[in-house]
Write a protein that holds these residues in place. Structure first.
Motif, PDB file in Angstrom:
ATOM      1  N   LEU A  73       0.863  -1.165   0.000  1.00 52.77           N
ATOM      2  CA  LEU A  73       0.000   0.000   0.000  1.00 52.77           C
ATOM      3  C   LEU A  73       0.908   1.227   0.000  1.00 52.77           C
ATOM      4  O   LEU A  73       1.667   1.443   0.951  1.00 52.77           O
ATOM      5  CB  LEU A  73      -0.920  -0.005   1.227  1.00 52.77           C
ATOM      6  N   ILE A  74       0.854   1.999  -1.084  1.00 54.05           N
ATOM      7  CA  ILE A  74       1.751   3.129  -1.287  1.00 54.05           C
ATOM      8  C   ILE A  74       0.982   4.428  -1.075  1.00 54.05           C
ATOM      9  O   ILE A  74      -0.104   4.608  -1.635  1.00 54.05           O
ATOM     10  CB  ILE A  74       2.357   3.114  -2.707  1.00 54.05           C
ATOM     11  N   ASP A  75       1.545   5.340  -0.262  1.00 52.58           N
ATOM     12  CA  ASP A  75       0.845   6.596  -0.007  1.00 52.58           C
ATOM     13  C   ASP A  75       1.080   7.595  -1.135  1.00 52.58           C
ATOM     14  O   ASP A  75       1.751   7.293  -2.137  1.00 52.58           O
ATOM     15  CB  ASP A  75       1.231   7.178   1.361  1.00 52.58           C
ATOM     16  N   SER A  76       0.570   8.822  -0.972  1.00 54.78           N
ATOM     17  CA  SER A  76       0.562   9.795  -2.057  1.00 54.78           C
ATOM     18  C   SER A  76       1.951  10.294  -2.443  1.00 54.78           C
ATOM     19  O   SER A  76       2.124  10.851  -3.533  1.00 54.78           O
ATOM     20  CB  SER A  76      -0.318  10.991  -1.677  1.00 54.78           C
ATOM     21  N   GLY A  78       4.675   8.179  -2.345  1.00 58.96           N
ATOM     22  CA  GLY A  78       5.451   7.021  -2.797  1.00 58.96           C
ATOM     23  C   GLY A  78       6.025   6.154  -1.710  1.00 58.96           C
ATOM     24  O   GLY A  78       6.824   5.260  -1.999  1.00 58.96           O
ATOM     25  N   ASN A  79       5.625   6.384  -0.443  1.00 58.07           N
ATOM     26  CA  ASN A  79       6.121   5.556   0.653  1.00 58.07           C
ATOM     27  C   ASN A  79       5.286   4.286   0.800  1.00 58.07           C
ATOM     28  O   ASN A  79       4.046   4.328   0.747  1.00 58.07           O
ATOM     29  CB  ASN A  79       6.079   6.333   1.971  1.00 58.07           C
ATOM     30  N   SER A  80       5.952   3.159   1.005  1.00 54.77           N
ATOM     31  CA  SER A  80       5.270   1.889   1.235  1.00 54.77           C
ATOM     32  C   SER A  80       4.892   1.804   2.715  1.00 54.77           C
ATOM     33  O   SER A  80       5.761   1.664   3.574  1.00 54.77           O
ATOM     34  CB  SER A  80       6.173   0.721   0.842  1.00 54.77           C
ATOM     35  N   VAL A  81       3.597   1.874   3.022  1.00 57.70           N
ATOM     36  CA  VAL A  81       3.150   1.934   4.419  1.00 57.70           C
ATOM     37  C   VAL A  81       2.627   0.597   4.933  1.00 57.70           C
ATOM     38  O   VAL A  81       2.590   0.362   6.150  1.00 57.70           O
ATOM     39  CB  VAL A  81       2.076   3.028   4.603  1.00 57.70           C
ATOM     40  N   ILE A  82       2.201  -0.292   4.038  1.00 57.94           N
ATOM     41  CA  ILE A  82       1.743  -1.625   4.419  1.00 57.94           C
ATOM     42  C   ILE A  82       2.304  -2.619   3.408  1.00 57.94           C
ATOM     43  O   ILE A  82       2.242  -2.376   2.196  1.00 57.94           O
ATOM     44  CB  ILE A  82       0.208  -1.720   4.470  1.00 57.94           C
ATOM     45  N   GLN A  83       2.858  -3.717   3.898  1.00 57.42           N
ATOM     46  CA  GLN A  83       3.384  -4.771   3.039  1.00 57.42           C
ATOM     47  C   GLN A  83       2.868  -6.119   3.535  1.00 57.42           C
ATOM     48  O   GLN A  83       2.863  -6.376   4.733  1.00 57.42           O
ATOM     49  CB  GLN A  83       4.919  -4.767   3.051  1.00 57.42           C
ATOM     50  N   SER A  84       2.416  -6.963   2.619  1.00 54.11           N
ATOM     51  CA  SER A  84       1.904  -8.277   3.022  1.00 54.11           C
ATOM     52  C   SER A  84       2.136  -9.295   1.917  1.00 54.11           C
ATOM     53  O   SER A  84       2.241  -8.953   0.738  1.00 54.11           O
ATOM     54  CB  SER A  84       0.410  -8.200   3.372  1.00 54.11           C
ATOM     55  N   LYS A  85       2.225 -10.565   2.339  1.00 57.74           N
ATOM     56  CA  LYS A  85       2.410 -11.688   1.423  1.00 57.74           C
ATOM     57  C   LYS A  85       1.217 -12.628   1.555  1.00 57.74           C
ATOM     58  O   LYS A  85       0.747 -12.874   2.667  1.00 57.74           O
ATOM     59  CB  LYS A  85       3.698 -12.442   1.750  1.00 57.74           C
ATOM     60  N   HIS A  86       0.758 -13.163   0.429  1.00 62.33           N
ATOM     61  CA  HIS A  86      -0.440 -13.988   0.443  1.00 62.33           C
ATOM     62  C   HIS A  86      -0.266 -15.216  -0.444  1.00 62.33           C
ATOM     63  O   HIS A  86       0.451 -15.176  -1.453  1.00 62.33           O
ATOM     64  CB  HIS A  86      -1.653 -13.180  -0.028  1.00 62.33           C
ATOM     65  N   LYS A  87      -0.919 -16.260  -0.070  1.00 63.88           N
ATOM     66  CA  LYS A  87      -0.841 -17.529  -0.797  1.00 63.88           C
ATOM     67  C   LYS A  87      -1.597 -17.449  -2.121  1.00 63.88           C
ATOM     68  O   LYS A  87      -2.683 -16.884  -2.199  1.00 63.88           O
ATOM     69  CB  LYS A  87      -1.430 -18.647   0.066  1.00 63.88           C
ATOM     70  N   ILE A  88      -1.003 -18.033  -3.168  1.00 60.62           N
ATOM     71  CA  ILE A  88      -1.666 -18.217  -4.456  1.00 60.62           C
ATOM     72  C   ILE A  88      -1.763 -19.715  -4.716  1.00 60.62           C
ATOM     73  O   ILE A  88      -0.794 -20.447  -4.539  1.00 60.62           O
ATOM     74  CB  ILE A  88      -0.889 -17.543  -5.604  1.00 60.62           C
ATOM     75  N   ASP A  89      -2.919 -20.159  -5.142  1.00 61.24           N
ATOM     76  CA  ASP A  89      -3.124 -21.582  -5.411  1.00 61.24           C
ATOM     77  C   ASP A  89      -3.865 -21.730  -6.731  1.00 61.24           C
ATOM     78  O   ASP A  89      -4.956 -21.177  -6.902  1.00 61.24           O
ATOM     79  CB  ASP A  89      -3.928 -22.227  -4.278  1.00 61.24           C
ATOM     80  N   ASN A  90      -3.258 -22.435  -7.678  1.00 64.99           N
ATOM     81  CA  ASN A  90      -3.859 -22.673  -8.990  1.00 64.99           C
ATOM     82  C   ASN A  90      -4.240 -21.381  -9.705  1.00 64.99           C
ATOM     83  O   ASN A  90      -5.249 -21.316 -10.416  1.00 64.99           O
ATOM     84  CB  ASN A  90      -5.094 -23.581  -8.861  1.00 64.99           C
ATOM     85  N   GLY A  91      -3.445 -20.345  -9.512  1.00 63.95           N
ATOM     86  CA  GLY A  91      -3.677 -19.089 -10.212  1.00 63.95           C
ATOM     87  C   GLY A  91      -4.597 -18.124  -9.516  1.00 63.95           C
ATOM     88  O   GLY A  91      -4.900 -17.054 -10.066  1.00 63.95           O
ATOM     89  N   LEU A 109      -2.190   3.614  -3.329  1.00 65.25           N
ATOM     90  CA  LEU A 109      -2.057   2.727  -4.473  1.00 65.25           C
ATOM     91  C   LEU A 109      -1.757   1.321  -3.976  1.00 65.25           C
ATOM     92  O   LEU A 109      -0.796   1.112  -3.238  1.00 65.25           O
ATOM     93  CB  LEU A 109      -0.919   3.211  -5.376  1.00 65.25           C
ATOM     94  N   MET A 110      -2.619   0.364  -4.330  1.00 70.14           N
ATOM     95  CA  MET A 110      -2.332  -1.043  -4.061  1.00 70.14           C
ATOM     96  C   MET A 110      -1.477  -1.572  -5.205  1.00 70.14           C
ATOM     97  O   MET A 110      -1.932  -1.642  -6.344  1.00 70.14           O
ATOM     98  CB  MET A 110      -3.625  -1.855  -3.943  1.00 70.14           C
ATOM     99  N   VAL A 111      -0.233  -1.907  -4.896  1.00 68.50           N
ATOM    100  CA  VAL A 111       0.709  -2.407  -5.893  1.00 68.50           C
ATOM    101  C   VAL A 111       0.894  -3.903  -5.665  1.00 68.50           C
ATOM    102  O   VAL A 111       1.239  -4.332  -4.566  1.00 68.50           O
ATOM    103  CB  VAL A 111       2.064  -1.680  -5.797  1.00 68.50           C
ATOM    104  N   CYS A 112       0.658  -4.691  -6.692  1.00 69.48           N
ATOM    105  CA  CYS A 112       0.641  -6.154  -6.555  1.00 69.48           C
ATOM    106  C   CYS A 112       1.563  -6.779  -7.601  1.00 69.48           C
ATOM    107  O   CYS A 112       1.551  -6.387  -8.765  1.00 69.48           O
ATOM    108  CB  CYS A 112      -0.779  -6.699  -6.738  1.00 69.48           C
ATOM    109  N   SER A 309       7.831   7.265  -8.026  1.00 70.19           N
ATOM    110  CA  SER A 309       7.057   7.151  -9.274  1.00 70.19           C
ATOM    111  C   SER A 309       5.649   6.627  -9.023  1.00 70.19           C
ATOM    112  O   SER A 309       4.796   6.682  -9.913  1.00 70.19           O
ATOM    113  CB  SER A 309       7.779   6.236 -10.263  1.00 70.19           C
ATOM    114  N   PHE A 310       5.411   6.106  -7.809  1.00 72.09           N
ATOM    115  CA  PHE A 310       4.077   5.637  -7.455  1.00 72.09           C
ATOM    116  C   PHE A 310       3.220   6.770  -6.863  1.00 72.09           C
ATOM    117  O   PHE A 310       2.165   6.508  -6.301  1.00 72.09           O
ATOM    118  CB  PHE A 310       4.156   4.507  -6.427  1.00 72.09           C
TER     119      PHE A 310
END
Length: 558
Positions: A73-76, A78-91, A109-112, A309-310
């Motif tokens: 989660l990037i603020d106005s 360009g600082n990254s204020v929240i970072q998280s990792k999540h499981k992906i299964d079969n796409g 901005l949610m950057v994925c 740039s974000f």
């Protein structure tokens, strides 16, 4: 698992990663990209952002390549204020992100992206803009100004939203509070549409962000160097040694836990090491150590991080929104107080055994007369462990059941999951804190470079589970695993059990996995809350042939 099978599996995995690296250099945009949709576009502090993610190929068909999704989660500015990792299964992947009370009001901005996508310019990352309001922080009293020159770009192939493939209907247009709502979904296409999401939320004025705009993905040269490996089996954790002098040595990473988990790799000459840490959820203290070497390590962040740039246009909120913001903030706080246990209930977590599986022998020390020293406990009760002492130096030897004699070398000894390399340190442990001792009476092979002459695992009582012995050669790190997925809270008012509890939900329903079979209908249902007003039913997803689907319907609660 048979030790030969373990070695073959590790070698095949390494070979597969290397082959992928060579064959796909510079073609990541064609191999994998991300699409993500959220339950809505506007939030207040204290709420959850629910999302559904898709990993797609160049034809927008879900693929089964990467197993980990990274979200920032990037603020106005360009600082990254929240970072998280999540499981992906079969796409497909789904989860939630908590909006903390410390966050500033603004456009975010949610950057994925995936690890594979890190090898290319960040312009190919999926980006979605959302608004967040924190009523505890003063917001500017100016008009809304969405900047049309800075659209929200999602770097996917061009496609158009297809609304005529799903017939979305609600039986009535008006409902009282706490009433049952039934929604019908009719698949009119010949394709099976998998993992379509559906959300039902209040149509208030906090959804300040324009609809998603999608552009073509850019092209990149084929000589791009592969730096970040694709996470084919799970999250890859990277480390650098801080004082390595060109040493190559076995390294292991272990978790402080009563269900021991150890990962093994080899330290490279450049001082780097990586581990494939599968299915580690939540935050943990972990220990990394180079065997027979006093080398310190530091963890390398897997996230892209802050980037100017974000930058996003400033979110501007007019004074007329004051009552809406205060009301929604109060409703969220009340809901979190009265329904906290239900709102933040985790999905049934997988119960993990120790990495070595079922032990050959288990000793519950409460079943025996207690001795004051660990040496006495091992000598008197644990038949499969022989204690030897030469001068002032202790050694332990586990019974080798395959060859019917004691191993000549020391086993790996674990105390609450953390390896102890000095047997003299093992003897200093207070046995009155130990609840059980587990023994593996066979050679255990972690990798072609790391094997142990049996395993002795000491597990303490719950009150002492955070205790361990940290040697100078061990580096303690705070390890952030995959984010646990919460179970969406949706009350059932078919009985009167909850009638005295206030219901201030503004998100009535969220389901990331709605599968519609070809030319068949499905019905979903939920209950309205005590909040009156207009509500939106929104579905988004993909067909099996790569068509994007988006549809909306509305109703009112009076």
């Amino acid at each position: 698992m048979n030790k030969k099978v373990i070695i073959i599996t590790l070698l095949l995995l390494a070979s597969a990663i290397n082959a992928f690296s060579l064959s796909h250099q510079g073609t990541i945009p064609d191999v994998e990209r991300i699409f993500l949709n959220t339950d809505r576009e506007g939030y207040v502090a204290g709420e959850l952002i629910w999302f559904k993610a898709y990993t797609l190929d160049k034809n927008n068909i879900p693929n089964d390549l990467s197993k980990v999704l990274y979200i920032e989660l990037i603020d106005s500015v360009g600082n990254s204020v929240i970072q998280s990792k999540h499981k992906i299964d079969n796409g497909f992947g789904s989860g939630n992100i908590y909006v903390p009370s410390s966050i500033q009001t603004g456009r975010y901005l949610m950057v994925c992206y995936t690890s594979l996508m890190r090898n290319f310019d960040h312009k190919i990352y999926f980006q979605k803009s959302i608004s967040i309001i924190n009523s505890h922080v003063k917001v500017p009293n100016v008009n809304i100004a969405n900047d049309s020159k800075n659209p929200v770009n999602a770097p996917l192939s061009s496609f158009s939203s297809t609304n005529n493939l799903v017939d979305l209907q609600v039986r009535k247009k008006s409902f009282p509070s706490r009433a049952l709502v039934k929604v019908s979904l009719q698949n009119k296409s010949k394709d099976i549409m998998s993992n379509i999401s559906i959300s039902v939320f209040q149509a208030d004025s906090l959804n300040l962000i324009e609809n998603l705009k999608l552009e073509n993905v850019q092209s990149y040269s084929s000589d791009q160097k592969m730096v970040f490996l694709p996470e084919l089996e799970g999250h890859i954790s990277y480390f650098n040694s801080t004082d390595n002098q060109g040493i190559t040595a076995p390294v292991y990473l272990s978790m402080l836990s009563t269900s021991p988990e150890i990962y093994s790799t080899t330290l490279k000459e450049d001082g780097s090491a990586m581990f494939i840490t599968q299915k580690v959820y939540g935050n943990h203290k972990m220990i990394i150590q180079a065997i027979d070497n006093s080398i310190k390590f530091e963890q390398i962040s897997p996230f892209y991080g802050s980037d100017s740039s974000f930058r996003q246009p400033t979110l501007k909120v007019p004074p007329s929104f004051k009552n809406t913001i205060e009301r929604r903030s109060i409703y969220t706080q009340v809901q979190n107080v009265y329904s906290k246990d239900s709102i933040f209930l985790q999905e049934n977590a997988e119960i993990k055994d120790a990495f070595y599986g079922v032990p050959d022998h288990v000793y519950w020390l409460d079943n025996y007369t207690r001795f004051p020293t660990m040496e006495e406990v091992l000598r008197e009760y644990v038949e499969q462990v022989q204690v030897r002492k030469k001068g002032d130096i202790y050694s332990l030897h586990v019974w080798d059941n395959s060859h019917q004699h004691f191993f000549e070398s020391n086993p790996i000894v674990l105390f609450n999951g953390i390896p102890i390399t000095s047997m003299n340190e093992v003897m200093k442990i207070d046995p009155l804190k130990i609840q059980s001792i587990e023994i593996i009476t066979s050679q255990y092979i972690m990798s072609p470079q790391v094997w142990w002459a049996g395993i002795v695992s000491l597990k303490s009582y719950p009150d002492y589970q955070n205790e361990t012995l940290i040697a100078e050669s061990q580096s303690v790190i705070e390890f952030n695993g995959l984010s646990p997925e919460l179970k969406f809270y949706s009350p059932d008012y078919s009985t009167n059990n909850n009638k005295r509890i206030p219901d201030f939900r503004n998100l009535l329903y969220w389901e990331p996995t709605v599968i519609l079979e070809a030319q068949k209908a499905k019905e979903i249902s939920f209950y309205t809350s005590d909040i009156k007003g207009k509500y939106i039913i929104k579905i988004e997803g993909w067909t099996s042939n790569g068509q994007f689907i988006q549809a909306e319907e509305t109703f009112e609660v009076k």
